[in-house]
Design a protein around this motif. Structure first.
Motif, short mmCIF file in Angstrom:
data_model
loop_
_atom_site.label_atom_id
_atom_site.label_comp_id
_atom_site.label_asym_id
_atom_site.label_seq_id
_atom_site.Cartn_x
_atom_site.Cartn_y
_atom_site.Cartn_z
N PHE A 144 37.85 40.87 46.26
CA PHE A 144 38.34 42.22 46.57
C PHE A 144 38.61 43.01 45.28
N ASN B 19 35.47 43.87 43.28
CA ASN B 19 34.70 44.94 43.92
C ASN B 19 35.40 46.28 43.86
N ARG B 20 36.67 46.33 44.25
CA ARG B 20 37.37 47.61 44.38
C ARG B 20 37.98 48.13 43.07
N ILE B 21 38.40 47.24 42.20
CA ILE B 21 39.01 47.69 40.94
C ILE B 21 37.97 47.74 39.82
N LYS C 43 34.76 47.64 40.25
CA LYS C 43 33.56 48.33 40.77
C LYS C 43 32.29 47.49 40.63
N MET D 116 35.07 39.05 51.18
CA MET D 116 35.47 40.46 51.23
C MET D 116 35.90 40.82 52.64
N LEU E 277 39.57 42.32 53.67
CA LEU E 277 39.75 43.61 54.33
C LEU E 277 40.48 43.47 55.66
N ILE F 221 38.57 51.69 53.08
CA ILE F 221 38.79 50.88 51.88
C ILE F 221 37.62 49.96 51.64
#
Length: 176
Positions: A129, A132-134, A136, A157, A161, A176
């Motif tokens: 997570f 991927n999200r921080i 990128k 992932m 989520l 998100i």
């Protein structure tokens, strides 16, 4: 007794009597409408100022309904003005990204919930997570970095989520 038709509202004694008789009723009328005693007093005072300004045009027999009509109109003007101020404030804060104390508190609470929920994720799902999200990173890059398949990254992932959305209810409204 003199005919009430001939009584002038402009005479100080008559006006004082009217003021004493109706002041509390009008103040309470406005107070019950808005729940703000200071504002009710202001509207009531303004009502009597309007009465004084137009006293020559007011018939004594109709003074009560006249006062309540003025008070109601003034109250509605205050409400309209408050709506204009509220809309302006809302528009201004949105356009200029001004943070209100309420929005700051809500945002702080949301961030705390989110950080706690991320900390509660299983380690492997949390790693995917955050990468991927921080950072990128794409799933393929994460798979290479962690030496796992892309399908494993997708599964981790998905777990992350689902758990975040169940722990932080506000996330259901965000992508998100």
């Amino acid at each position: 007794m003199e005919k009430t038709k001939d009584i002038s509202v402009c005479e100080e004694a008559v006006f004082s009597t009217i003021y004493e008789e109706y002041y509390t009723s009008i103040r309470n009328f406005i107070y019950y409408k808005n729940g703000n005693l200071d504002e009710a007093e202001d509207v009531t005072q303004e009502t009597f100022v309007k009465l004084w300004d137009t006293c020559k045009d007011v018939i004594f027999n109709t003074v009560k309904s006249y006062l309540f009509s003025i008070a109601n109109r003034l109250f509605l003007n205050v409400v309209r003005h408050e709506k204009v101020k509220l809309n302006f404030t809302k528009t201004y804060t949105q356009q200029h990204n001004v943070e209100t104390p309420e929005s700051a508190a809500i945002e702080k609470e949301f961030k705390e919930k989110l950080e706690l929920a991320i900390a509660n994720l299983p380690e492997k799902s949390r790693t995917v997570f955050l990468l991927n999200r921080i950072d990128k990173k794409k799933f393929k890059e994460i798979a290479i970095l962690l030496d796992v398949s892309i399908k494993t990254v997708e599964n981790r992932m998905s777990i992350a989520l689902k758990q975040l959305k169940s722990e932080v209810k506000e996330l259901k409204t965000f992508k998100i």
